[in-house]
Design an enzyme around this catalytic site. Structure first.
Site, PDB file in Angstrom:
ATOM      1  N   HIS A   1      63.199-137.482 -71.103  1.00  0.00           N
ATOM      2  CA  HIS A   1      62.740-138.715 -71.770  1.00  0.00           C
ATOM      3  C   HIS A   1      63.468-140.102 -72.178  1.00  0.00           C
ATOM      4  O   HIS A   1      62.635-140.435 -72.823  1.00  0.00           O
ATOM      5  CB  HIS A   1      61.209-138.372 -72.922  1.00  0.00           C
ATOM      6  CG  HIS A   1      60.564-137.355 -72.259  1.00  0.00           C
ATOM      7  ND1 HIS A   1      59.863-137.873 -71.386  1.00  0.00           N
ATOM      8  CD2 HIS A   1      60.211-136.440 -72.834  1.00  0.00           C
ATOM      9  CE1 HIS A   1      58.750-136.717 -70.891  1.00  0.00           C
ATOM     10  NE2 HIS A   1      59.061-135.385 -71.744  1.00  0.00           N
TER      11      HIS A   1
ATOM     12  N   ASP B   1      60.027-130.051 -64.638  1.00  0.00           N
ATOM     13  CA  ASP B   1      59.481-130.220 -66.221  1.00  0.00           C
ATOM     14  C   ASP B   1      58.414-130.489 -65.938  1.00  0.00           C
ATOM     15  O   ASP B   1      57.954-131.267 -64.775  1.00  0.00           O
ATOM     16  CB  ASP B   1      59.926-131.169 -66.805  1.00  0.00           C
ATOM     17  CG  ASP B   1      59.984-130.638 -69.212  1.00  0.00           C
ATOM     18  OD1 ASP B   1      60.720-130.458 -69.319  1.00  0.00           O
ATOM     19  OD2 ASP B   1      58.227-131.478 -69.095  1.00  0.00           O
TER      20      ASP B   1
ATOM     21  N   HIS C   1      56.334-132.423 -67.941  1.00  0.00           N
ATOM     22  CA  HIS C   1      56.492-133.760 -68.390  1.00  0.00           C
ATOM     23  C   HIS C   1      56.701-134.657 -66.805  1.00  0.00           C
ATOM     24  O   HIS C   1      57.841-134.636 -66.955  1.00  0.00           O
ATOM     25  CB  HIS C   1      56.598-133.808 -69.550  1.00  0.00           C
ATOM     26  CG  HIS C   1      55.995-133.475 -70.774  1.00  0.00           C
ATOM     27  ND1 HIS C   1      56.724-132.334 -71.243  1.00  0.00           N
ATOM     28  CD2 HIS C   1      55.083-133.838 -71.336  1.00  0.00           C
ATOM     29  CE1 HIS C   1      55.595-131.424 -71.796  1.00  0.00           C
ATOM     30  NE2 HIS C   1      54.431-132.041 -71.973  1.00  0.00           N
TER      31      HIS C   1
ATOM     32  N   ASP D   1      58.139-125.727 -68.774  1.00  0.00           N
ATOM     33  CA  ASP D   1      56.941-125.972 -69.558  1.00  0.00           C
ATOM     34  C   ASP D   1      55.401-125.820 -68.550  1.00  0.00           C
ATOM     35  O   ASP D   1      54.257-125.667 -69.296  1.00  0.00           O
ATOM     36  CB  ASP D   1      56.823-126.765 -70.678  1.00  0.00           C
ATOM     37  CG  ASP D   1      57.699-128.472 -70.317  1.00  0.00           C
ATOM     38  OD1 ASP D   1      57.820-128.454 -69.440  1.00  0.00           O
ATOM     39  OD2 ASP D   1      57.761-129.087 -70.884  1.00  0.00           O
TER      40      ASP D   1
HETATM   41 ZN   LIG Z   1      58.355-131.008 -70.686  1.00  0.00          ZN
END
Ligand SMILES: [Zn+2]
Length: 336
Positions: free
Chosen positions: A122, A158, A160, A245
């Site tokens: 991120h 991931d 996200h 995740d």
């Molecule tokens: Zn993540």
């Protein structure tokens, strides 16, 4: 395989993010030991902090100064859920250094896993967010390019979307970034129509999948979309932003993957790398917040590198995958 880790990884404490806890680090290392007990051959490698020049290949100097000064002053915030303590700068540079080490191992013929915190995908050129300070996989990709590797791909599984990695390479086309992620979800980016801009057009590849997706849908994305693009691009090196995740047990993610699913992703990608003559994989730990699931999934990933790939086929009518194919088909012949 080589595992790059440093015990300092436990010293970074982001008190704004209870789930991104220091305990994630020993949990991931327990997964390495589990893989060894199952027969995987692992050599542990120490990591050195990433040199300033490697960090500046990705991040703005003023942002790096800010992080270093914030840590030196005892810590602080860069985002509502992203905090530093006094050790965080050193620990973050070690995480990027671990990623650099993994690249060097991969380029000399041995698959490698950088097991470190904080995660990175991120973080953009001049911002940290979502528990991330330095973009470890982007630093690794730029390091590979500095060694003369022209075609580097980053595959991000991931749960996200890796908005930071996407941002860093969005307009330059230097690195092929592929992400399969939950959508709609944090951080809100990663629509299939985000394909890059300017010279970067076609080099950002997003497969947003709905919540509660299981391995069957990921398999469709690999077989029908990610695989064809990777074969056409023929990267010399594939980096994996390996977050855990999307595991069914994860407290943040809403997907339904099992630990074994990550092993199958790893074997699929490792087989693809061999097929196209790329270096062995270099993996970097991203998210993943259920400690037991992290251990099991890291073990499955490492074992997967040595296993036969699954025989996944694309059924041809999967809506999220078709949306991604439609958005990217102007740029990739293999999708037409
Ligand atoms: Zn993540």
């Amino acid at each position: 395989m080589h595992v790059y880790s440093d015990p300092a990884s436990e010293r970074h404490v982001n008190h704004m993010a209870g789930v991104e806890s220091p305990e994630r680090f020993p949990a991931a290392l327990a997964g390495v030991e589990e893989a060894e007990r199952a027969g995987a051959k692992v050599e542990r490698r120490p990591c050195r902090p990433a040199p300033r020049s490697a960090l500046e290949a990705v991040h703005a100097p003023a942002y790096l100064d800010h992080l270093e000064e914030l840590a030196a002053s005892g810590g602080g915030y860069v985002d509502f859920d992203t905090a530093l303590n006094s050790d965080s700068w050193e620990v973050a540079t070690l995480a990027s250094g671990a990623a650099i080490g993994a690249v060097e191992s991969a380029l000399s013929g041995t698959a490698a896993f950088a097991i470190a915190r904080p995660p990175g995908h991120h973080a953009g050129r001049a911002y940290g967010m979502g528990f991330c300070l330095l973009n470890n996989s982007a630093v690794a990709a730029e390091h590979a390019r500095s060694l003369g590797i022209e075609r580097v791909a980053i595959l991000d599984w991931d749960v996200h979307h890796g908005n930071g990695t996407q941002d860093i390479f969005y307009a330059n086309g230097e690195v092929l970034y592929l992400s399969v992620h939950q959508s709609p979800f944090y951080p809100g980016t990663g629509d299939a129509r985000e394909v890059g801009e300017g010279r970067g057009q076609g080099f950002t590849v997003n497969v947003p999948l709905p919540g509660r997706s299981g391995e069957d849908l990921y398999a469709e994305a690999f077989a029908g979309f990610l695989g064809p693009i990777l074969r056409e691009y023929r990267p010399e090196l594939i980096l994996v932003s390996a977050g855990y995740d999307a595991h069914a047990a994860d407290p943040l993610g809403g997907m339904r993957l099992e630990s074994a699913s990550f092993g199958r992703f790893a074997s699929e990608l490792a087989a693809l790398a061999r097929e196209i003559g790329a270096a062995p994989l270099a993996l970097m730990l991203e998210g993943g917040y259920n400690l037991g699931a992290i251990s099991e999934s890291v073990a499955a990933t490492i074992r997967g590198l040595e296993e036969e790939p699954p025989s996944w086929e694309y059924s041809g009518d999967v809506r999220p995958v078709e949306a991604a194919r439609k958005a990217l088909s102007p740029f990739w012949e293999s999708l037409r």
